[in-house]
Design a protein around this motif. Structure first.
Motif, PDB file in Angstrom:
ATOM      1  N   PRO A 145     -71.197 -67.748 101.623  1.00  0.00           N
ATOM      2  CA  PRO A 145     -71.069 -66.660 102.598  1.00  0.00           C
ATOM      3  C   PRO A 145     -69.604 -66.351 102.906  1.00  0.00           C
ATOM      4  CG  PRO A 145     -72.738 -68.230 103.305  1.00  0.00           C
ATOM      5  CD  PRO A 145     -72.034 -68.844 102.114  1.00  0.00           C
ATOM      6  N   GLY A 146     -69.288 -65.083 102.933  1.00  0.00           N
ATOM      7  CA  GLY A 146     -67.926 -64.648 103.236  1.00  0.00           C
ATOM      8  C   GLY A 146     -67.012 -64.585 102.039  1.00  0.00           C
ATOM      9  N   VAL A 147     -67.420 -65.179 100.933  1.00  0.00           N
ATOM     10  CA  VAL A 147     -66.625 -65.117  99.691  1.00  0.00           C
ATOM     11  C   VAL A 147     -67.563 -64.571  98.614  1.00  0.00           C
ATOM     12  CG1 VAL A 147     -65.124 -66.364  98.103  1.00  0.00           C
ATOM     13  CG2 VAL A 147     -65.390 -67.173 100.455  1.00  0.00           C
ATOM     14  N   GLN A 148     -67.517 -63.295  98.409  1.00  0.00           N
ATOM     15  CA  GLN A 148     -68.534 -62.579  97.646  1.00  0.00           C
ATOM     16  C   GLN A 148     -68.730 -63.080  96.223  1.00  0.00           C
ATOM     17  OE1 GLN A 148     -68.006 -58.356  97.769  1.00  0.00           O
ATOM     18  NE2 GLN A 148     -69.427 -57.976  96.096  1.00  0.00           N
ATOM     19  N   ASN A 149     -67.655 -63.453  95.531  1.00  0.00           N
ATOM     20  CA  ASN A 149     -67.754 -63.780  94.112  1.00  0.00           C
ATOM     21  C   ASN A 149     -67.659 -65.270  93.801  1.00  0.00           C
ATOM     22  OD1 ASN A 149     -68.002 -61.075  93.474  1.00  0.00           O
ATOM     23  ND2 ASN A 149     -65.794 -60.787  93.233  1.00  0.00           N
ATOM     24  N   LEU A 150     -67.677 -66.128  94.822  1.00  0.00           N
ATOM     25  CA  LEU A 150     -67.588 -67.569  94.614  1.00  0.00           C
ATOM     26  C   LEU A 150     -68.981 -68.189  94.715  1.00  0.00           C
ATOM     27  CD1 LEU A 150     -65.506 -69.822  94.088  1.00  0.00           C
ATOM     28  CD2 LEU A 150     -65.418 -70.180  96.563  1.00  0.00           C
TER      29      LEU A 150
END
Length: 198
Positions: A145-150
């Motif tokens: 959550p909060g890091v779209q591509n990780l």
């Protein structure tokens, strides 16, 4: 030539994402009871590069390498030396069965070839172990959550391994060992790896 060009154009046109990351796996190290009286595995991290085709199919290429040298002062009462190198190469393919933007479930397989060489003082003088590992796997990918591509992922399935070892001694004949085994496999710490998707 036309077939190769057609396949290349298809792969480029359907490619939707590239990912780069790491995952942890184990490869056979000592595959016989002659050394240490047991059979052991070596834990190794592998760099992984993935190519997503369309929305469901993902191909991966994996590479892992580790080297360790230990040496004591020759004047020490218990002077010792060993040089160990482990390397592994892998290919994987996974097909997404279900999921959304936050979590997905895939089925697939991975093949890994590993090679370990150990040279040390005493007996045996040199050990080389190679393995071919085939693993049908189920895989769960979770976005952070909060890091779209990780993403982080876990995987579980079955391992089939064919392991060959050669022990070389200075004053004696070489010894060769071979074994195969099946086992259920899953990451020891729940998560298997992490990657970033471009």
């Amino acid at each position: 030539m036309r077939l190769l060009l057609t396949v290349s154009v298809f792969l480029v046109s359907t490619a939707s994402a590239i990912s780069v990351g790491f995952f942890n796996t184990t490869v056979p190290a000592y595959s016989n009871e002659f050394l240490l009286g047991l059979e052991t595995d070596e834990s190794i991290y592998m760099l992984t590069v993935g190519q997503k085709l369309g929305t469901s199919l993902n191909f991966e290429v994996n590479f892992g390498w580790e080297s360790e040298v230990y040496s004591e002062d020759a004047t020490s009462q218990f002077a010792g030396y060993f040089d160990k190198t482990v390397q592994a190469y892998g290919l994987g393919a996974f097909y997404k069965i279900a999921g959304n933007d936050c979590v997905s479930f895939s089925l697939g397989a991975r093949f890994i070839y590993s090679d370990m060489e150990l040279e040390q003082e005493g007996e045996p003088d040199k050990l080389k172990t190679t393995a071919r590992i085939f693993s049908p796997l189920a895989r769960i990918d979770l976005s952070i959550p909060g890091v779209q591509n990780l993403f982080v992922h876990t995987q579980f399935g079955v391992n089939y391994r064919k392991v060959e070892s050669t022990i070389t001694e200075t004053y004696y004949s070489d010894y060769e060992y071979e074994r195969t085994d099946f086992s259920i496999t899953a990451p020891g710490n729940i998560l298997a790896g992490i990657y970033y998707q471009f």
